[in-house]
Design a protein around this motif. Structure first.
Motif, short mmCIF file in Angstrom:
data_model
loop_
_atom_site.label_atom_id
_atom_site.label_comp_id
_atom_site.label_asym_id
_atom_site.label_seq_id
_atom_site.Cartn_x
_atom_site.Cartn_y
_atom_site.Cartn_z
N ASP A 44 0.83 -1.20 0.00
CA ASP A 44 0.00 0.00 0.00
C ASP A 44 0.87 1.26 0.00
OD1 ASP A 44 -2.32 1.49 -0.08
OD2 ASP A 44 -2.54 1.55 2.11
N THR A 45 1.86 1.26 -0.90
CA THR A 45 2.75 2.42 -1.01
C THR A 45 3.32 2.49 -2.41
OG1 THR A 45 4.60 3.60 0.05
CG2 THR A 45 4.88 1.24 -0.33
N THR A 46 3.92 3.60 -2.75
CA THR A 46 4.61 3.78 -4.03
C THR A 46 6.11 3.63 -3.81
OG1 THR A 46 2.90 5.30 -4.83
CG2 THR A 46 5.02 5.34 -5.97
N LEU A 47 6.73 2.74 -4.55
CA LEU A 47 8.16 2.46 -4.36
C LEU A 47 9.05 3.23 -5.34
CD1 LEU A 47 7.90 -1.39 -3.81
CD2 LEU A 47 8.22 0.37 -2.06
N PHE A 48 8.50 3.61 -6.49
CA PHE A 48 9.29 4.30 -7.51
C PHE A 48 8.55 5.53 -8.02
CE2 PHE A 48 10.66 -0.15 -7.88
CZ PHE A 48 12.04 -0.01 -7.86
N HIS A 49 9.31 6.60 -8.29
CA HIS A 49 8.82 7.71 -9.09
C HIS A 49 9.14 7.37 -10.54
CE1 HIS A 49 7.90 10.20 -5.68
NE2 HIS A 49 9.15 10.20 -5.24
#
Length: 306
Positions: A44-49
């Motif tokens: 439940d998170t963003t690991l990469f831009h």
């Protein structure tokens, strides 16, 4: 947490690209992308831009990458220990030491080790920063001080001193200093006293600089100092272990030298039974014994100054 997804995440973070990671893992870009998306959804998170030039880790991605990096190092260490055998020595051995000792003493002696163990792969990391052995930033270290970290096996190899040296041609042209005050008519070559180096060397440089020294040249490692000295630029502050491999160097002002600097070999307790560590440790110890023997022989022989 899915180990396979973590493995793919680590490859993407290291490569900075889905395509490059896919090439390494022998997976399609779409397959890699699906696994990363599933991992992000599970956490439940963003690991990469996502950028046109590649992928950049988010703050959460950096935290996960730090964890997978340590996991990978631990797994590599376990794999290496499993592969080690009583008869064969192969695989990577990461050795860290200072730029001066590594380039001027250790590297010239490595051909003998490779001749005996041709399948050994040594990654020689030369820097003044102390790498963290328990965290497996390196497998074995040769340091100019006793390691203070816990869970390390350490062996004292020898002691060295920083002394003053010049070439015969320089002395012939500029004369031999008779006292420390004579350095005012010579160029002093050394590391800057504030540069990363053993404290004994820095103390000696500061002491020399307290006199009326003429011209100076500062270099950020002993390899550079040596190159300047052998090219007749002046009188250099160098470690005494150089004299056997550069016998033409002439010692200047023999009453002047630094305090003794202990040299230690260290490696993690968990690698105690590694054959690669064992053969490297024994090789370095044998080379040190030979070095000490030649040093005693040289000191017993009469020295002829120009």
């Amino acid at each position: 947490m899915d180990w396979d997804k973590l493995r793919i995440f680590h490859a993407v973070a290291s490569a900075g690209s889905l395509t490059h990671a896919g090439d390494i893992l022998h997976l399609s870009q779409s397959a890699v992308s699906r696994q990363i998306r599933a991992l992000e959804e599970g956490l439940d998170t963003t690991l990469f831009h996502r950028h046109a030039r590649g992928l950049i880790l988010t703050e959460q991605g950096e935290l996960l990458y730090d964890a997978t990096r340590h996991m990978t190092k631990r797994l590599d260490a376990a794999s290496a220990r499993i592969r080690d055998s009583e008869e064969e020595v192969f695989g990577e051995l990461r050795v860290t030491t200072t730029i001066g000792f590594g380039s001027l003493w250790l590297a010239p002696r490595l051909p003998a080790l490779y001749e005996k163990y041709p399948d050994l792969k040594i990654d020689l990391m030369l820097e003044e920063r102390l790498l963290d052995l328990p965290m497996r930033e390196a497998d074995v270290a040769i340091r100019m001080k006793e390691p203070s970290q816990a869970d390390l096996i350490r062996r004292r190899l020898m002691t060295i001193n920083m002394r003053l040296y010049a070439t015969p041609s320089y002395i012939e042209k500029n004369g031999m200093p008779a006292s420390i005050r004579d350095l005012g008519t010579h160029r002093l070559i050394s590391q800057n006293a504030s540069a990363a180096q053993v404290s004994a060397g820095a103390i000696l440089v500061r002491e020399l600089m307290s006199y009326d020294v003429g011209s100076t040249l500062s270099v950020n490692n002993y390899f550079g100092v040596l190159q300047a000295v052998i090219n007749d630029l002046g009188v250099g502050v160098l470690p005494d272990y150089l004299t056997q491999d550069f016998p033409d160097l002439v010692r200047v002002l023999p009453e002047i030298e630094s305090a003794e600097v202990p040299v230690f070999l260290a490696y993690p307790e968990e690698l105690r039974h590694s054959r690669r560590i064992e053969v490297f440790r024994d090789f370095v110890s044998e080379e040190v014994i030979a070095y000490r023997r030649r040093q005693r022989e040289a000191e017993a022989s009469p020295v002829l100054n120009p």
